[in-house]
Motif scaffolding. Structure first.
Motif, mmCIF file in Angstrom:
data_model
loop_
_atom_site.group_PDB
_atom_site.id
_atom_site.type_symbol
_atom_site.label_atom_id
_atom_site.label_comp_id
_atom_site.label_asym_id
_atom_site.label_seq_id
_atom_site.Cartn_x
_atom_site.Cartn_y
_atom_site.Cartn_z
ATOM 1 N N THR A 143 0.851 -1.191 0.000
ATOM 2 C CA THR A 143 0.000 0.000 0.000
ATOM 3 C C THR A 143 0.886 1.239 0.000
ATOM 4 O OG1 THR A 143 -0.093 0.275 2.410
ATOM 5 C CG2 THR A 143 -1.683 -1.247 1.404
ATOM 6 N N SER A 144 0.273 2.395 -0.149
ATOM 7 C CA SER A 144 1.038 3.640 -0.148
ATOM 8 C C SER A 144 1.709 3.899 1.189
ATOM 9 C CB SER A 144 0.118 4.817 -0.499
ATOM 10 O OG SER A 144 -0.950 4.901 0.433
ATOM 11 N N THR A 176 8.281 -3.551 -18.473
ATOM 12 C CA THR A 176 7.293 -2.551 -18.046
ATOM 13 C C THR A 176 6.143 -3.181 -17.254
ATOM 14 O OG1 THR A 176 5.969 -2.742 -20.073
ATOM 15 C CG2 THR A 176 7.835 -1.214 -20.110
ATOM 16 N N LYS A 177 6.371 -4.339 -16.696
ATOM 17 C CA LYS A 177 5.298 -5.109 -16.065
ATOM 18 C C LYS A 177 4.835 -4.522 -14.736
ATOM 19 C CE LYS A 177 4.734 -9.641 -16.997
ATOM 20 N NZ LYS A 177 5.039 -11.083 -17.055
ATOM 21 N N TYR A 178 5.624 -3.670 -14.125
ATOM 22 C CA TYR A 178 5.271 -3.119 -12.815
ATOM 23 C C TYR A 178 5.267 -1.592 -12.883
ATOM 24 C CZ TYR A 178 6.401 -7.925 -11.643
ATOM 25 O OH TYR A 178 6.436 -9.293 -11.619
ATOM 26 N N PRO A 179 4.290 -1.013 -13.586
ATOM 27 C CA PRO A 179 4.285 0.431 -13.823
ATOM 28 C C PRO A 179 3.764 1.235 -12.632
ATOM 29 C CG PRO A 179 2.345 -0.535 -14.810
ATOM 30 C CD PRO A 179 3.151 -1.683 -14.232
ATOM 31 N N GLY A 180 4.083 2.525 -12.647
ATOM 32 C CA GLY A 180 3.476 3.440 -11.695
ATOM 33 C C GLY A 180 2.103 3.861 -12.170
ATOM 34 N N SER A 181 1.500 4.791 -11.465
ATOM 35 C CA SER A 181 0.129 5.186 -11.784
ATOM 36 C C SER A 181 0.017 5.887 -13.119
ATOM 37 C CB SER A 181 -0.418 6.099 -10.674
ATOM 38 O OG SER A 181 0.416 7.237 -10.523
ATOM 39 N N TYR A 225 6.180 2.675 -5.461
ATOM 40 C CA TYR A 225 6.644 1.786 -4.401
ATOM 41 C C TYR A 225 5.592 0.736 -4.031
ATOM 42 C CZ TYR A 225 9.781 5.802 -3.464
ATOM 43 O OH TYR A 225 10.690 6.833 -3.565
ATOM 44 N N GLU A 226 4.357 0.950 -4.426
ATOM 45 C CA GLU A 226 3.254 0.168 -3.857
ATOM 46 C C GLU A 226 2.689 -0.887 -4.791
ATOM 47 O OE1 GLU A 226 -0.531 2.742 -3.830
ATOM 48 O OE2 GLU A 226 1.111 4.192 -3.812
ATOM 49 N N ASN A 227 3.426 -1.269 -5.807
ATOM 50 C CA ASN A 227 2.951 -2.327 -6.687
ATOM 51 C C ASN A 227 2.746 -3.620 -5.907
ATOM 52 O OD1 ASN A 227 4.778 -0.384 -8.155
ATOM 53 N ND2 ASN A 227 3.873 -1.415 -9.917
#
Length: 488
Positions: A286-287, A346-351, A359-361
């Protein structure tokens, strides 16, 4: 060049494993949540259970190390030249010794989780919890048993040779089968004995577990999927196929879990699609609760540390498949103004997409696509009446990526299945294990592979398994070391 900046920034950072001892009897890792003390109420059980998952959601385990171990030791991903302070650089270089195991925490962390899980089970079995229903206690006991099985499974494939190499006769790891004290030091068991224990714990867990979707926790479906994977690893292909195919068919009538279609594929990995329909078990972040810049997403993001990239070989392989939706998982970026380009996962992108960091993926331990691929591989190996159904499962994955990808019966081979696993599961920690357990040789040559790294790895290379750390022999001097490593 822009990456020199990251090199300077990382020079002062500690190695990932620096805060995690190799002793499985460590009393308190820095982020420990649970203890064996005072589990006397349902709320205590809930807190202790959540603590197991919190410990799993660590840089030292399923927020980084376990996934990157499985990818960086293979042929499809590699560290960048500016990432030498990271533990997965040692994974890639195979820089392991008894004095410096460079295991990224992948000994002490799983064993600490196992010890805490047994403490929960002990409290439940001793009748210490008076304010919970039988179903509640069964479910929490089932989760603890499944986690114990998963930790032992990971330890066995890290420290023990693949089952197929010698039918499991070589050394595996110590089995912790009860709530041990600090004066207990279990002996190493064989790989076959470890798999028997893992299977037994999962089979004990499954009827206790709820089938209700439980985000970030193991339910009955997740445990059944893990059991199918374990059967595949220990060459029980008939059971792997039966377990995987039965679960697939059961989930076709369940609205919570299903294969996403081609149109939804890329979005499946977006930050706002946590706990999506493919995720059978996903590590939650989580954030406010995450590993910050030490998480895998930041490590791999081009605008983060960019410490790990896709190899040129895999990048060219996937990018040549023009209409394959999995192309969306790889980008091509220039290192500053150098004229040197890297393929980026690119499998774990940000928002804001892959060009933004996060950080929260969440990280998926097992998902529906893998379940189909387990059934495809096991059914192929099992042959007979399972073959046609196994091919149909493989084609559901291949043709989702591109309707023109249909695999014919003549082309339905182990290499084809491994190719689909390679394309589908990159960045999810499978490639090294897939190659080794099938007796294949990993070849890493050309492109931007780092100097000094081994170019060919198979199950005859002694460093294909990790060494038992020298520190363990202080507690258990008679424990055997893995072949090829210096004596204790």
């Amino acid at each position: 060049m822009k990456k020199y900046i990251y090199s300077i920034l990382m020079a002062g950072l500690a190695i990932i494993a620096s805060g995690c001892s190799d002793s499985f009897l460590d009393k308190s890792p820095s982020d420990a949540i649970t203890t064996g003390e005072a589990i006397t109420s349902l709320q205590d059980v809930i807190v202790a259970n959540n603590g197991l998952y919190s410990l799993m959601a660590s840089t030292y385990y399923y927020n980084s190390a376990m996934f990157l171990y499985g990818d960086m030791r293979g042929d499809d991903m590699q560290p960048t030249y500016w990432s030498s302070s990271r533990s997965f650089h040692s994974f890639y270089m195979y820089q392991h010794s008894t004095q410096n195991p460079n295991n990224g925490g992948l000994w002490g962390r799983p064993y600490y989780i196992v010890r805490n899980a047994w403490n929960i089970i002990r409290a439940i079995e001793n009748g210490d919890i008076k304010d919970a229903t039988a179903d509640q206690l069964d479910n929490y006991k089932g989760q603890a048993l499944a986690i114990i099985a998963l930790c032992h499974f990971d330890l066995t494939r890290l420290y023990g040779y693949p089952f197929a190499k010698d039918n499991g006769e070589s050394w595996g790891v110590p089995i912790v089968d009860h709530a041990i004290g600090f004066d207990e030091n279990p002996e190493r068991s064989t790989v076959a004995q470890c798999y028997d224990f893992i299977i037994d714990k999962l089979k004990e867990a499954i009827p206790l577990l709820s089938s209700a979707k439980d985000n970030g926790h193991i339910n009955a479906y997740a445990a059944r999927a893990l059991l199918a994977r374990v059967y595949l690893y220990c060459e029980k292909n008939d059971l792997a196929f039966a377990t995987a195919s039965q679960l697939i068919e059961a989930l076709k009538n369940n609205g919570d879990h299903y294969l996403v279609n081609r149109e939804a594929y890329q979005a499946m990995f977006n930050l706002d699609n946590k706990f999506g329909p493919e995720a059978l078990f996903q590590i939650a972040n989580t954030s406010s609760s995450n590993n910050g810049r030490d998480c895998m997403a930041y490590m791999l993001n081009w605008w983060g540390y960019a410490a790990g990239v896709v190899t040129d070989d895999f990048g060219m392989f996937i990018r040549q498949r023009d209409n394959d939706i999995r192309n969306s998982m790889v980008a091509y970026e220039e290192d500053g103004g150098s004229g040197v380009f890297y393929y980026i996962l690119t499998k774990y992108p940000g928002s804001g997409g892959y060009w933004t960091t996060s950080y929260e993926n969440n990280y998926t331990v097992i998902r529906m696509s893998e379940l189909y691929l387990i059934a495809a591989e096991a059914g192929l190996k099992n042959g007979g009446s399972d073959r046609a159904k196994a091919l149909a499962y493989l084609n559901e994955i291949a043709m989702r990526a591109n309707p023109a990808n249909e695999v014919s019966d003549a082309d339905f081979t182990l290499d084809k299945v491994l190719e689909e696993r390679r394309l589908e599961l990159i960045g999810e920690g499978h490639r090294f294990f897939d190659m080794l357990r099938n007796g294949k040789t990993i070849v890493r040559k050309g492109g931007k592979h780092l100097s000094g790294a081994p170019e060919e790895i198979n199950w005859d290379y002694f460093k294909c398994v990790l060494p038992i750390s020298q520190t363990q022999f202080t507690f258990n001097p008679e424990m055997p070391q893995n072949p090829g490593y210096a004596p204790r």
